[in-house]
Design a protein around this motif. Structure first.
Motif, PDB file in Angstrom:
ATOM      1  N   ARG A  58       0.800  -1.398  -0.214  1.00 29.83           N
ATOM      2  CA  ARG A  58      -0.339   0.127  -0.237  1.00 29.83           C
ATOM      3  C   ARG A  58       0.907   1.153  -0.013  1.00 29.83           C
ATOM      4  NH1 ARG A  58      -2.434  -1.161   4.348  1.00 29.83           N
ATOM      5  NH2 ARG A  58      -4.259  -2.479   2.797  1.00 29.83           N
ATOM      6  N   THR A  59       0.755   2.311  -0.511  1.00 34.25           N
ATOM      7  CA  THR A  59       1.703   3.301  -1.079  1.00 34.25           C
ATOM      8  C   THR A  59       0.613   4.230  -0.457  1.00 34.25           C
ATOM      9  OG1 THR A  59       0.185   3.907  -3.103  1.00 34.25           O
ATOM     10  CG2 THR A  59       2.192   2.279  -3.258  1.00 34.25           C
ATOM     11  N   ASP A 109      -1.488   0.771  -7.089  1.00 35.88           N
ATOM     12  CA  ASP A 109      -0.874  -0.529  -5.440  1.00 35.88           C
ATOM     13  C   ASP A 109      -0.939  -1.804  -6.013  1.00 35.88           C
ATOM     14  OD1 ASP A 109      -0.689   1.259  -4.620  1.00 35.88           O
ATOM     15  OD2 ASP A 109      -2.051   1.895  -2.910  1.00 35.88           O
TER      16      ASP A 109
END
Length: 115
Positions: free
Chosen positions: A82-83, A89
């Motif tokens: 998770r960004t 993502d």
């Protein structure tokens, strides 16, 4: 089980470390990949011109894990990949695997043996 994930290339090390920390599993195969999901690529501007990059750099990770840790591996991947961006993502999934054999020895893994 085979757990696979497509993640942003910058997150590969983070994902591998998270899987090891959460489950103790260390084996992984990583392939360079390109593609897009719902975001259908990105648009960026360079020197006043707009460019569309339809295929984004990604990595495809494959983990062969014991059935009892597969859900934990999926959860570790999702958390580590998770960004914080709205999309892009990647995804992860698992599928059953049968007849896992070590190439070096030709031995099949027993049900109780660690993958």
């Amino acid at each position: 089980m085979k757990v696979e994930a497509v993640v942003v290339r910058d997150r590969v090390e983070t994902v591998m470390e998270a899987v090891e920390a959460e489950t103790g599993h260390v084996g992984v195969t990583v392939l360079e990949a390109v593609g897009h999901g719902r975001e259908k690529g990105i648009t960026h501007e360079y020197r006043g011109r707009v460019f569309e990059s339809r295929f984004l750099p990604k990595a495809h990770l494959t983990f062969i894990v014991r059935d009892e840790v597969a859900e934990d591996v999926l959860a570790a991947i999702a958390d580590a990949a998770r960004t914080g961006h709205e999309n892009g993502d990647g995804i992860s999934w698992m599928s059953p695997v049968h007849s896992v054999t070590h190439n070096r020895t030709g031995q099949r893994l027993a049900d109780g043996e660690r993958v």
